[in-house]
Design an enzyme around this catalytic site. Structure first.
Site, PDB file in Angstrom:
ATOM      1  N   SER A  53      -1.318   2.487   7.481  1.00  0.00           N
ATOM      2  CA  SER A  53      -1.062   3.859   7.879  1.00  0.00           C
ATOM      3  C   SER A  53      -2.330   4.695   7.854  1.00  0.00           C
ATOM      4  O   SER A  53      -2.326   5.849   8.229  1.00  0.00           O
ATOM      5  CB  SER A  53      -0.015   4.477   6.971  1.00  0.00           C
ATOM      6  OG  SER A  53      -0.575   4.637   5.689  1.00  0.00           O
ATOM      7  N   ASN A  85       0.820  -1.207   0.000  1.00  0.00           N
ATOM      8  CA  ASN A  85       0.000   0.000   0.000  1.00  0.00           C
ATOM      9  C   ASN A  85       0.857   1.262   0.000  1.00  0.00           C
ATOM     10  O   ASN A  85       1.094   1.852  -1.049  1.00  0.00           O
ATOM     11  CB  ASN A  85      -0.949  -0.043   1.207  1.00  0.00           C
ATOM     12  CG  ASN A  85      -2.134   0.869   1.007  1.00  0.00           C
ATOM     13  OD1 ASN A  85      -2.075   1.821   0.252  1.00  0.00           O
ATOM     14  ND2 ASN A  85      -3.225   0.569   1.687  1.00  0.00           N
ATOM     15  N   ASP A  86       1.344   1.654   1.155  1.00  0.00           N
ATOM     16  CA  ASP A  86       2.069   2.916   1.230  1.00  0.00           C
ATOM     17  C   ASP A  86       3.318   2.947   0.346  1.00  0.00           C
ATOM     18  O   ASP A  86       3.679   3.993  -0.164  1.00  0.00           O
ATOM     19  CB  ASP A  86       2.477   3.197   2.683  1.00  0.00           C
ATOM     20  CG  ASP A  86       1.262   3.451   3.557  1.00  0.00           C
ATOM     21  OD1 ASP A  86       0.208   3.810   2.999  1.00  0.00           O
ATOM     22  OD2 ASP A  86       1.355   3.276   4.774  1.00  0.00           O
ATOM     23  N   VAL A  87       3.951   1.774   0.171  1.00  0.00           N
ATOM     24  CA  VAL A  87       5.216   1.770  -0.569  1.00  0.00           C
ATOM     25  C   VAL A  87       5.016   1.977  -2.072  1.00  0.00           C
ATOM     26  O   VAL A  87       5.986   2.097  -2.810  1.00  0.00           O
ATOM     27  CB  VAL A  87       6.017   0.463  -0.332  1.00  0.00           C
ATOM     28  CG1 VAL A  87       6.395   0.338   1.132  1.00  0.00           C
ATOM     29  CG2 VAL A  87       5.260  -0.753  -0.805  1.00  0.00           C
ATOM     30  N   VAL A  88       3.757   2.022  -2.530  1.00  0.00           N
ATOM     31  CA  VAL A  88       3.504   2.319  -3.946  1.00  0.00           C
ATOM     32  C   VAL A  88       2.598   3.538  -4.086  1.00  0.00           C
ATOM     33  O   VAL A  88       2.133   3.841  -5.172  1.00  0.00           O
ATOM     34  CB  VAL A  88       2.852   1.130  -4.684  1.00  0.00           C
ATOM     35  CG1 VAL A  88       3.854   0.006  -4.881  1.00  0.00           C
ATOM     36  CG2 VAL A  88       1.617   0.619  -3.966  1.00  0.00           C
TER      37      VAL A  88
END
Lengths: 104, 472
Positions: B436, B395-398
């Site tokens: 997050s 999720n957050d890493v993309v």
């Protein structure tokens, strides 16, 4: 003088640690962490001295035995888990390693 | 005297083996051997310590060694690969507790008069440090274990004045430590010792509390470092070099790993540890870079159609892959894609998952050759040439908001630029935000398709499509 020597060793070991770990590919972060975690079980040396010092105090013996047990879990578990993980990493086309994952 | 020389020489050998072992752990081809070497070093250290003339009674040592070995064996054999982060956290906690107890044992030995330290104030100080660091490591690791094993909510738990309360407790331990070191009165010393032991245990818990699940890789690395420092402090108590060297090596390696993780998130360590990041769902930023759009679902069959035509495919795994245990079917899909003529890569973000390198371990478990695993900096420049990027539970890493939306809390975090691929397929369990609490802008982009449902089941559907193609 002896204290200074200990700090001397401490400082050098710190720098050595930075040099050793600085360039590790991210693929190996987990094994590196669990491998170094196993090394932190070196506290077992202190635990052995406490457990084995027959000084007539049951407190020391109880504490020492508990510390030996815990540190040993850390050592044995840490090294084996790391080895199991590293056994999974393989190159393409390499002969499949022996099946060593009874859990899954 | 001879025996002492022998023991210390053996400690030197053990230290050398630890150093070589760590060095070899840093390279793929030598890593396993390195771990073995460091294990041999540990064995040597344990065996020669038994020769120490202070070690007289072997009954309880044997009990401890056997019990520890059996439990350790059981832990290592029975744990599933997906449960590795919590296992490492737990083992780390045991190490911390062992150091704390070593400190306590020395405290009682000095108190009982069986040991008279050469430098009483110094020994008292390092006992204090051992107990403090060991205690924080123990409860901190146990809390991290509970979060990772989902016994407790992975969300950050914050309350007003949290940092203030923690700071106050830390001050109290310093005060208790000072009272212990400086006071000659045995009653005061005992009271102070009990006080800071208790406080350190509470502190470990409350310090990890405000750190959210997504930041776990940093926490685990930090706790690892602390357990090393605790062993190191214990080494100062008993003036033992091998403890100092080994503990210090672990301490620095943990610090470096934490620094790498923080850099990968472009957030300073203090922000990770104290900001309570991800405590509440963040307000969707309406900043300049916000993408407006809608979620466009795709079926497994359509997904197969897209992949069938693809020549360059990259998988971007995240924690969701671990949750749905999809790594095996991911490898299967990668294989059929390769047979279909596509080139397959896996792009690994440094903080994907719940511990450093988590995704690498999972994919290795599923027999994905490590040459196919590509780091973020290597994949991003070629991302525009990718036909399809398959995002599995990441999720957050993309999230492109990290690059484009200054209002986003993750703004500035380096990401895998999956959005630059021609088509992006995101596997997701359902609508809703990730750990997050941020809405992912990637999902709203025009070239993104959402494949809802359990990742494992969805991918099995796609693989079945390829298989029927091969048969037909």
């Amino acid at each position: 003088m002896e204290l200074i020597l200990l700090f001397f060793i401490f400082t050098l070991a710190g720098f050595l640690g930075f040099e050793l770990i600085a360039k590790v590919p991210s693929q190996l972060h987990t094994p590196l962490m669990s491998g170094s975690n196993a090394i932190s079980g070196i506290t077992i040396v202190g635990a052995l001295v406490a457990a084995g010092a027959d000084d007539g105090s049951w407190i020391t013996t109880v504490l020492g035995t508990a510390a030996v047990t815990l540190a040993m879990i850390n050592v044995v578990g840490g090294y084996l888990v790391t080895d199991r993980m590293l056994g999974l990493f393989k190159k393409k086309g390499a002969a499949p390693a022996k099946k060593e994952d009874p859990a899954s | 005297m001879n025996r002492e020389i022998l023991i210390n020489s053996a400690y030197i050998v053990a230290s050398i083996l630890f150093i070589l072992g760590l060095k070899m752990l840093g390279r793929q081809t030598t890593a396993r051997k390195g771990n073995l070497l460091s294990g041999v070093g540990m064995l040597i250290a344990i065996v020669v310590t038994l020769l120490d003339r202070h070690v007289i009674n072997f009954t309880w040592i044997t009990v401890g060694l056997v019990a520890g070995t059996l439990i350790g064996l059981a832990c290592a054999r029975l744990v599933k690969m997906t449960a590795m982060p919590e296992m490492v956290a737990l083992l780390n906690g045991f190490g911390g507790l062992a150091s704390l107890i070593v400190g306590a044992a020395e405290f009682f030995r000095i108190r009982g008069g069986t040991v008279t330290p050469e430098h009483p104030a110094f020994t008292a100080t390092v006992i204090y440090l051992t107990v403090l660091i060991g205690g924080i490591t123990f409860t901190g690791s146990v809390y991290a274990f509970c979060k990772l094993a989902e016994w407790l909510s992975g969300r950050a738990v914050t309350f007003a004045g949290q940092n203030f309360v923690n700071g106050l407790m830390l001050l109290a331990t310093v005060a208790a430590g000072a009272a212990y070191v400086l006071s000659g009165d045995p009653q005061v010393a005992l009271l102070a010792f009990g006080g800071f032991t208790l406080l350190s245990l509470v502190l470990g818990w409350t310090l990890v509390m405000p750190i959210g699940g997504g930041d776990m890789p940093v926490v685990i690395a930090m706790l690892n470092s602390l357990s090393g420092l605790a062993a190191c402090a214990a080494g100062f108590i008993i003036s033992n070099n091998v403890l100092i060297v080994a503990g210090c090596l672990v301490g620095t390696s943990g610090v470096i790993l934490s620094a790498i993780m923080c850099k990968a998130m472009n957030r300073p360590l203090a922000n990770v540890l104290f900001s309570g990041f991800g405590a509440a769902p963040a307000a969707a930023g309406a900043g300049a870079g916000t993408v407006q759009g809608e979620l466009k679902p795709i079926s497994a069959e359509d997904c197969f159609g897209v992949l069938e035509a693809a020549r360059q495919v990259v998988f971007v795994p995240g924690y969701g892959m671990a949750v749905s245990q999809a790594q095996h079917v991911v490898r299967e899909l990668a294989e059929v894609l390769e047979r279909n003529g596509a080139e397959v890569r896996f792009a690994i973000h440094p903080v994907a998952g719940r511990m450093p390198g988590h995704m690498n371990v999972l994919l290795a478990e599923a027999d994905v050759p490590y040459e196919q695993l590509v780091e973020m900096d290597a994949i991003n420049p070629v991302m525009t040439t990718m036909d399809v990027a398959i995002v599995i539970g990441a999720n957050d890493v993309v999230n492109p908001a990290a690059a484009r939306d200054p209002a986003s809390p993750i703004y500035g975090m380096p990401i895998i630029n999956a959005y630059e691929a021609r088509t992006v397929i995101c596997l997701k369990r359902g609508k809703g935000t990730g750990f997050s609490g941020l809405e992912n802008q990637l999902f709203l982009l025009p070239n993104t398709r959402m494949l809802y449902g359990d990742a494992k089941a969805s991918l099995q559907g796609v693989v079945a499509g390829f298989k029927s193609l091969a048969e037909g």
